[in-house]
Structure formats: C-alpha cells, structure tokens
Design a protein around this motif. Structure first.
Motif, PDB file in Angstrom:
ATOM      1  N   ASP A  97       0.823  -1.206   0.000  1.00 60.03           N
ATOM      2  CA  ASP A  97       0.000   0.000   0.000  1.00 60.03           C
ATOM      3  C   ASP A  97       0.862   1.264   0.000  1.00 60.03           C
ATOM      4  O   ASP A  97       0.358   2.362  -0.261  1.00 60.03           O
ATOM      5  CB  ASP A  97      -0.925   0.025   1.223  1.00 60.03           C
ATOM      6  CG  ASP A  97      -1.965  -1.088   1.179  1.00 60.03           C
ATOM      7  OD1 ASP A  97      -2.262  -1.569   0.071  1.00 60.03           O
ATOM      8  OD2 ASP A  97      -2.467  -1.474   2.252  1.00 60.03           O
ATOM      9  N   TYR A  98       2.155   1.093   0.316  1.00 56.84           N
ATOM     10  CA  TYR A  98       3.055   2.240   0.375  1.00 56.84           C
ATOM     11  C   TYR A  98       3.876   2.322  -0.911  1.00 56.84           C
ATOM     12  O   TYR A  98       4.357   1.307  -1.421  1.00 56.84           O
ATOM     13  CB  TYR A  98       3.982   2.138   1.585  1.00 56.84           C
ATOM     14  CG  TYR A  98       3.239   2.262   2.897  1.00 56.84           C
ATOM     15  CD1 TYR A  98       3.147   3.476   3.551  1.00 56.84           C
ATOM     16  CD2 TYR A  98       2.613   1.152   3.467  1.00 56.84           C
ATOM     17  CE1 TYR A  98       2.455   3.600   4.744  1.00 56.84           C
ATOM     18  CE2 TYR A  98       1.906   1.267   4.651  1.00 56.84           C
ATOM     19  CZ  TYR A  98       1.840   2.490   5.282  1.00 56.84           C
ATOM     20  OH  TYR A  98       1.134   2.604   6.454  1.00 56.84           O
ATOM     21  N   VAL A  99       4.022   3.526  -1.434  1.00 59.14           N
ATOM     22  CA  VAL A  99       4.748   3.747  -2.674  1.00 59.14           C
ATOM     23  C   VAL A  99       6.111   4.364  -2.364  1.00 59.14           C
ATOM     24  O   VAL A  99       6.196   5.409  -1.704  1.00 59.14           O
ATOM     25  CB  VAL A  99       3.960   4.679  -3.614  1.00 59.14           C
ATOM     26  CG1 VAL A  99       4.739   4.902  -4.907  1.00 59.14           C
ATOM     27  CG2 VAL A  99       2.583   4.102  -3.905  1.00 59.14           C
ATOM     28  N   MET A 100       7.148   3.697  -2.793  1.00 62.40           N
ATOM     29  CA  MET A 100       8.521   4.190  -2.691  1.00 62.40           C
ATOM     30  C   MET A 100       9.104   4.136  -1.280  1.00 62.40           C
ATOM     31  O   MET A 100      10.224   3.690  -1.086  1.00 62.40           O
ATOM     32  CB  MET A 100       8.630   5.628  -3.219  1.00 62.40           C
ATOM     33  CG  MET A 100       8.177   5.798  -4.658  1.00 62.40           C
ATOM     34  SD  MET A 100       9.277   4.988  -5.837  1.00 62.40           S
ATOM     35  CE  MET A 100      10.716   6.024  -5.726  1.00 62.40           C
ATOM     36  N   GLN A 101       8.357   4.555  -0.250  1.00 63.76           N
ATOM     37  CA  GLN A 101       8.937   4.611   1.079  1.00 63.76           C
ATOM     38  C   GLN A 101       7.885   4.368   2.160  1.00 63.76           C
ATOM     39  O   GLN A 101       6.699   4.578   1.947  1.00 63.76           O
ATOM     40  CB  GLN A 101       9.629   5.948   1.315  1.00 63.76           C
ATOM     41  CG  GLN A 101       8.727   7.156   1.164  1.00 63.76           C
ATOM     42  CD  GLN A 101       9.482   8.467   1.249  1.00 63.76           C
ATOM     43  OE1 GLN A 101      10.689   8.509   1.050  1.00 63.76           O
ATOM     44  NE2 GLN A 101       8.779   9.532   1.581  1.00 63.76           N
ATOM     45  N   VAL A 102       8.366   3.896   3.311  1.00 60.31           N
ATOM     46  CA  VAL A 102       7.482   3.603   4.432  1.00 60.31           C
ATOM     47  C   VAL A 102       8.248   3.863   5.732  1.00 60.31           C
ATOM     48  O   VAL A 102       9.430   3.527   5.834  1.00 60.31           O
ATOM     49  CB  VAL A 102       6.997   2.136   4.377  1.00 60.31           C
ATOM     50  CG1 VAL A 102       8.160   1.155   4.403  1.00 60.31           C
ATOM     51  CG2 VAL A 102       6.042   1.836   5.527  1.00 60.31           C
ATOM     52  N   PRO A 103       7.619   4.482   6.739  1.00 58.81           N
ATOM     53  CA  PRO A 103       8.288   4.694   8.027  1.00 58.81           C
ATOM     54  C   PRO A 103       8.560   3.359   8.721  1.00 58.81           C
ATOM     55  O   PRO A 103       7.740   2.440   8.665  1.00 58.81           O
ATOM     56  CB  PRO A 103       7.281   5.537   8.817  1.00 58.81           C
ATOM     57  CG  PRO A 103       6.397   6.165   7.778  1.00 58.81           C
ATOM     58  CD  PRO A 103       6.301   5.154   6.678  1.00 58.81           C
ATOM     59  N   SER A 104       9.693   3.245   9.372  1.00 57.68           N
ATOM     60  CA  SER A 104      10.047   1.999  10.052  1.00 57.68           C
ATOM     61  C   SER A 104       9.048   1.666  11.157  1.00 57.68           C
ATOM     62  O   SER A 104       8.792   0.489  11.435  1.00 57.68           O
ATOM     63  CB  SER A 104      11.461   2.098  10.639  1.00 57.68           C
ATOM     64  OG  SER A 104      11.539   3.173  11.561  1.00 57.68           O
ATOM     65  N   ARG A 105       8.455   2.700  11.785  1.00 62.58           N
ATOM     66  CA  ARG A 105       7.486   2.452  12.854  1.00 62.58           C
ATOM     67  C   ARG A 105       6.262   1.703  12.336  1.00 62.58           C
ATOM     68  O   ARG A 105       5.648   0.921  13.069  1.00 62.58           O
ATOM     69  CB  ARG A 105       7.069   3.764  13.513  1.00 62.58           C
ATOM     70  CG  ARG A 105       6.406   4.755  12.585  1.00 62.58           C
ATOM     71  CD  ARG A 105       5.915   6.011  13.276  1.00 62.58           C
ATOM     72  NE  ARG A 105       5.372   6.976  12.346  1.00 62.58           N
ATOM     73  CZ  ARG A 105       4.180   6.881  11.798  1.00 62.58           C
ATOM     74  NH1 ARG A 105       3.400   5.851  12.107  1.00 62.58           N
ATOM     75  NH2 ARG A 105       3.750   7.790  10.949  1.00 62.58           N
ATOM     76  N   VAL A 106       5.892   1.950  11.070  1.00 60.15           N
ATOM     77  CA  VAL A 106       4.744   1.252  10.484  1.00 60.15           C
ATOM     78  C   VAL A 106       5.027  -0.238  10.390  1.00 60.15           C
ATOM     79  O   VAL A 106       4.188  -1.075  10.731  1.00 60.15           O
ATOM     80  CB  VAL A 106       4.420   1.833   9.084  1.00 60.15           C
ATOM     81  CG1 VAL A 106       3.377   0.969   8.376  1.00 60.15           C
ATOM     82  CG2 VAL A 106       3.911   3.259   9.205  1.00 60.15           C
TER      83      VAL A 106
END
Length: 204
Positions: A97-106
């Motif tokens: 669902d995330y494009v290109m980047q995602v926070p590590s907390r997620v």
C-alpha cells in the motif's frame, strides 16, 4: 517497438515465452516494414521500498533482516518457521500500500500486532527491542496493557502468616520502603509481572 534494422516502429509478435520463473518475457518480433525479425526481452522493473528510520535515515527494505528479528522473538516458542514466513509475507503484502517509502514504525507496529495475536512472549521480546524501553516503568506499562488485553487476573495480595506469592504491587511497595531503586528490585518487579502473564522464559 522500434526495429533495430530500419527504425520502423510497428511490428507484430510472433512468439512469447517466459524465462527465469516468468520474471522475464522473451518475444520474437517481425518488423512490418522490412519484415526482418528480432528478439526483445521484457523485465519487470522493481522499485525498492525505502524504509525511513527514526533519525530520518533511509535504507532499502530488507526482508531477511526482518525475518531474523521475528525469528529471534519466536525462539523456543511453539511457533514453526512456516508460521514465521506466513507472518512475514502478510506484513510484506500490506506494505504494498506504500509507494517508494514507508516509516520503520509502520513496519514494527504491523509485526507487533500480528505477534500479539500469535504469542505474548514473542510479542514482549519483539517490543522490548523495537520500542527500546528507556526504563523499567515503560516496560512494566507495556506488560500491564498486555495483561489487561489477555484478561489475566492480578496475583493475590500477600498476607503475613498466610503464605502465598507476593503481588507485583507488594514487591514494588517493599522496594520503596527500603528506599532502593536498584537493579535487583527492578528485576524482581519484572519477573513477578512476567509470572502473572505466564511468561516464564523471558530473561530479565
């Protein structure tokens, strides 16, 4: 596709075959202008998912690193590697669902939620590393929430002369009365809480 011989941009596909476990498609083409044939290869372009760390540093998503972390949390628990792989695949699928980047907390929260439903010991282990508890109070607060969610009743209060195990509250009161906040008292407090959760193999 532009013909490599005459530069004409129209052709027809004569044959298509998947290669390398279908990640590459080989196509045999014929130019509509000069009728010469040529071969093209189509590959899926994979854009790496970048993980945004808490210090704003970015690094590529590492499936093996995440698997190792989950496997360590599940060590010596009745959890098979197939289950670990399934959990990892579920997290990886949800990250689409995330494009290109995602926070590590997620990523961490997704793993924690699945471990909480799977095994409380594995959850506590992963949480202790992921959330990096700064003090014993933060760790105890997490255990308290986990205990409430699992519906574990508090240990009975200690009454002199009647025996029985001391409750976590009683152990804490005794530590305060002695005016000590050292490592020994903190360890007793944590062990008592872990016993209430029936988590006996977490080392403190």
């Amino acid at each position: 596709m532009k013909c490599p011989y005459c530069g004409h941009e129209e052709d027809r596909v004569l044959d298509s075959r998947p290669l390398d476990a279908a990640s590459i498609i080989r196509r045999r083409r014929e130019c509509q202008s000069c009728q010469k044939r040529f071969t093209t290869y189509e590959r899926l372009e994979e854009v790496p998912l970048m993980v945004i760390k808490s210090n704003d540093r970015r690094e590529p998503f590492d499936r093996e690193k995440l698997r190792e972390g989950i496997a360590r949390a599940c060590e010596k628990r009745p959890i098979s590697m197939d289950t670990v792989e399934r959990l990892l695949s579920e997290v990886e699928y949800e990250l689409q669902d995330y494009v290109m980047q995602v926070p590590s907390r997620v990523i961490g929260e997704k793993v924690l939620q699945k471990l909480k439903d799977l095994d409380p010991v594995a959850y506590v282990r992963f949480a202790s590393v992921y959330r990096q508890f700064q003090d014993i109070d933060a760790f105890m607060e997490e255990l308290k929430k986990l205990k409430e969610e699992h519906g574990v009743k508090p240990a009975p209060e200690f009454h002199p002369g009647r025996g029985g195990r001391r409750s976590a509250k009683r152990v804490g009161d005794e530590a305060n009365e002695r005016g000590s906040s050292g490592e020994k008292e903190d360890t007793l407090l944590v062990r008592n809480a872990l016993e209430e959760l029936k988590i006996s193999d977490v080392k403190v």
